[in-house]
Write a protein that holds these residues in place. Structure first.
Motif, PDB file in Angstrom:
ATOM      1  N   ASP A 132     -80.439  51.565 135.172  1.00  0.00           N
ATOM      2  CA  ASP A 132     -81.478  52.588 135.050  1.00  0.00           C
ATOM      3  C   ASP A 132     -81.039  53.778 134.189  1.00  0.00           C
ATOM      4  O   ASP A 132     -81.851  54.668 133.910  1.00  0.00           O
ATOM      5  CB  ASP A 132     -81.912  53.082 136.442  1.00  0.00           C
ATOM      6  N   LYS A 133     -79.773  53.784 133.749  1.00  0.00           N
ATOM      7  CA  LYS A 133     -79.285  54.873 132.894  1.00  0.00           C
ATOM      8  C   LYS A 133     -79.087  54.409 131.441  1.00  0.00           C
ATOM      9  O   LYS A 133     -78.684  55.214 130.593  1.00  0.00           O
ATOM     10  CB  LYS A 133     -77.943  55.401 133.430  1.00  0.00           C
ATOM     11  N   ASN A 138     -77.900  55.174 125.780  1.00  0.00           N
ATOM     12  CA  ASN A 138     -78.044  54.690 124.404  1.00  0.00           C
ATOM     13  C   ASN A 138     -78.684  55.739 123.508  1.00  0.00           C
ATOM     14  O   ASN A 138     -78.303  55.893 122.342  1.00  0.00           O
ATOM     15  CB  ASN A 138     -78.866  53.400 124.381  1.00  0.00           C
ATOM     16  N   ALA A 139     -79.649  56.483 124.047  1.00  0.00           N
ATOM     17  CA  ALA A 139     -80.279  57.547 123.262  1.00  0.00           C
ATOM     18  C   ALA A 139     -79.288  58.678 122.984  1.00  0.00           C
ATOM     19  O   ALA A 139     -79.226  59.219 121.869  1.00  0.00           O
ATOM     20  CB  ALA A 139     -81.503  58.091 124.003  1.00  0.00           C
ATOM     21  N   ALA A 140     -78.506  59.050 124.007  1.00  0.00           N
ATOM     22  CA  ALA A 140     -77.492  60.087 123.816  1.00  0.00           C
ATOM     23  C   ALA A 140     -76.451  59.649 122.794  1.00  0.00           C
ATOM     24  O   ALA A 140     -76.033  60.434 121.932  1.00  0.00           O
ATOM     25  CB  ALA A 140     -76.827  60.420 125.147  1.00  0.00           C
ATOM     26  N   ASN A 141     -76.053  58.383 122.876  1.00  0.00           N
ATOM     27  CA  ASN A 141     -75.102  57.848 121.906  1.00  0.00           C
ATOM     28  C   ASN A 141     -75.681  57.902 120.497  1.00  0.00           C
ATOM     29  O   ASN A 141     -74.986  58.230 119.522  1.00  0.00           O
ATOM     30  CB  ASN A 141     -74.748  56.407 122.278  1.00  0.00           C
ATOM     31  N   ILE A 273     -85.110  63.358 121.649  1.00  0.00           N
ATOM     32  CA  ILE A 273     -86.445  63.117 122.213  1.00  0.00           C
ATOM     33  C   ILE A 273     -86.424  61.894 123.120  1.00  0.00           C
ATOM     34  O   ILE A 273     -86.972  61.897 124.228  1.00  0.00           O
ATOM     35  CB  ILE A 273     -87.487  62.947 121.086  1.00  0.00           C
ATOM     36  N   MET A 274     -85.763  60.809 122.639  1.00  0.00           N
ATOM     37  CA  MET A 274     -85.685  59.590 123.438  1.00  0.00           C
ATOM     38  C   MET A 274     -84.890  59.809 124.727  1.00  0.00           C
ATOM     39  O   MET A 274     -85.245  59.272 125.781  1.00  0.00           O
ATOM     40  CB  MET A 274     -85.059  58.473 122.616  1.00  0.00           C
ATOM     41  N   ALA A 275     -83.810  60.595 124.643  1.00  0.00           N
ATOM     42  CA  ALA A 275     -82.997  60.860 125.834  1.00  0.00           C
ATOM     43  C   ALA A 275     -83.794  61.633 126.882  1.00  0.00           C
ATOM     44  O   ALA A 275     -83.645  61.402 128.087  1.00  0.00           O
ATOM     45  CB  ALA A 275     -81.745  61.639 125.444  1.00  0.00           C
ATOM     46  N   SER A 320     -87.977  58.706 113.551  1.00  0.00           N
ATOM     47  CA  SER A 320     -88.595  57.473 114.073  1.00  0.00           C
ATOM     48  C   SER A 320     -87.586  56.365 114.375  1.00  0.00           C
ATOM     49  O   SER A 320     -87.874  55.466 115.171  1.00  0.00           O
ATOM     50  CB  SER A 320     -89.631  56.955 113.077  1.00  0.00           C
ATOM     51  N   VAL A 321     -86.401  56.414 113.752  1.00  0.00           N
ATOM     52  CA  VAL A 321     -85.439  55.311 113.911  1.00  0.00           C
ATOM     53  C   VAL A 321     -84.978  55.119 115.362  1.00  0.00           C
ATOM     54  O   VAL A 321     -84.946  53.984 115.856  1.00  0.00           O
ATOM     55  CB  VAL A 321     -84.241  55.502 112.955  1.00  0.00           C
ATOM     56  N   PRO A 322     -84.594  56.193 116.116  1.00  0.00           N
ATOM     57  CA  PRO A 322     -84.193  55.974 117.514  1.00  0.00           C
ATOM     58  C   PRO A 322     -85.323  55.433 118.386  1.00  0.00           C
ATOM     59  O   PRO A 322     -85.057  54.805 119.409  1.00  0.00           O
ATOM     60  CB  PRO A 322     -83.784  57.387 117.983  1.00  0.00           C
TER      61      PRO A 322
END
Length: 403
Positions: A132-133, A138-141, A273-275, A320-322
């Motif tokens: 669940d993390k 992955n977004a933070a990375n 934004i994704m994170a 847009s890539v992430p």
């Protein structure tokens, strides 16, 4: 799952960030050196093929290794291989034996290291991070990598104006050594179950099992087909934009650095934004949004006459890539069984490493005959249209709902 997973992922991402920093300096230095020295789409194509073909042939076997052996050690070995090759290249350049063809060879060696590392990293992260993390990690990375990509072109261009390229090679050797020792001395993660099995290795049997897994899982098969077409069509936007800028806006390494920096700023913002957001509940919807934006931006890069507008579009492209990369990675990490993760990421790496150079085999030489702007407009339209096939596929949409 180890209760110290937060400490482990911080150590792991720290080592990868240090390694990426040095690698990015070299990557930009090589790309700009070839672009400014040759101004040739054919030479750019040769460089890209050298950087991807070894990955294509090795990636499936590297995926087997990632399922069979200690993934941390594989990552260490890949970093060490690249560091040793970079050190040799730096010494050769320092002794006066530098040439574009040596850089092509270096690109091939880095491709071998990348082929080993990508499936190992893709399979290693879910080994230490709760399911669940995964999206947030992955977004933070992705944001950390974007920050490095923001700093490295700026620093690389500055170094190229005050020193020779071999100085950047030596920096990469140092950062790789730091990354390797960080993993060796501080990261303690139990080896995954299959690597502990005392079973005789049969590469082709394991490879066959991996391909059978793909054949029997419709969402994986269709996702890989979409990815193959996507990577082919995105080749001009990925590799020909520095050449386009050099031809249209002047031979200035600062402008080449500017497009890389603004793209990285966009990617860093998109990763943040994704994170925070996590994307739509269905990962395929988030990926479709990204694909639509990428298609529109690719067309726009072929139409805008102003360098300032060009940078603004490149920034939106980066944002847009992430939205594509993060849910795509998490989709595989969540839906694929752990014992097959290495092989699945290996095949995915093979697809990406083959379709982009195949694209450049077409678009690179074409860039010396046809205006790059027309190549961008054509591929951008096709990318936009392809997005509707992604969201219209029932198997992918069902898989995108998550576990």
């Amino acid at each position: 799952m180890n209760k110290n997973w937060k400490k482990n992922i911080v150590l792991f991402l720290a080592s990868q960030t240090i390694s990426l920093f040095g690698s990015s300096l070299v990557q930009y230095a090589i790309m700009w050196f070839i672009t400014l020295e040759t101004k040739s789409g054919v030479m750019m194509t040769i460089s890209i093929i050298c950087g991807f073909v070894p990955n294509f042939f090795l990636a499936p076997f590297a995926g087997v290794w990632a399922d069979r052996y200690n993934r941390k050690l594989l990552i260490i070995l890949s970093d060490s291989l690249i560091a040793i090759a970079t050190l040799i290249l730096a010494i050769l350049f320092f002794m006066g034996y530098g040439s574009v063809w040596l850089l092509f060879g270096m690109s091939a060696v880095r491709s071998i290291g990348s082929a080993i590392q990508i499936p190992a990293v893709g399979a290693f992260i879910p080994q230490i991070v709760p399911e669940d993390k995964l999206t947030k990690v992955n977004a933070a990375n992705g944001s950390i990598q974007s920050l490095i990509m923001l700093i490295s072109p700026m620093l690389s261009s500055a170094l190229l104006t005050i020193t020779d390229i071999e100085a950047i090679f030596f920096i990469d050797v140092i950062t790789a050594a730091i990354a390797v020792f960080t993993l060796l001395l501080f990261l303690n993660v139990p080896t995954h179950g299959k690597a502990l099995e005392k079973k005789k290795m049969n590469y082709f049997t394991d490879l066959k099992e991996g391909f059978v897994y793909i054949r029997n899982h419709e969402y994986v098969r269709k996702f890989f087909l979409f990815g193959a077409i996507f990577f082919f069509l995105i080749a001009p936007a990925s590799f020909l934009t520095p050449l386009q800028v050099t031809r249209n806006f002047g031979e200035d390494v600062r402008k080449l650095a500017a497009i890389e920096m603004i793209f990285s700023i966009g990617m860093m913002a998109g990763g943040m934004i994704m994170a925070y957001w996590g994307g739509f509940k269905n990962k395929i919807h988030t990926m479709t949004l990204s694909s639509l934006i990428i298609g529109i931006c690719t067309v726009a890069l072929g139409l805008v006459p102003s360098f300032v507008l060009y940078l603004a579009i490149m920034c939106l492209f980066g944002v847009s890539v992430p939205f594509f990369n993060t849910p795509a990675t998490v989709l595989l990490q969540q839906k694929v069984e752990e014992n097959f993760l290495g092989r699945i990421f290996g095949v995915f790496g093979m697809i990406s490493s083959s379709m982009m150079p195949i694209g450049m085999l077409v678009f690179g030489p074409a860039a010396d005959i046809i205006r790059i702007e027309w190549l961008l407009v054509g591929t951008g339209i096709l990318l936009f249209i392809q997005s509707f096939f992604l969201i219209g596929d029932k198997a992918l949409v069902e898989a995108g709902k998550g576990s």
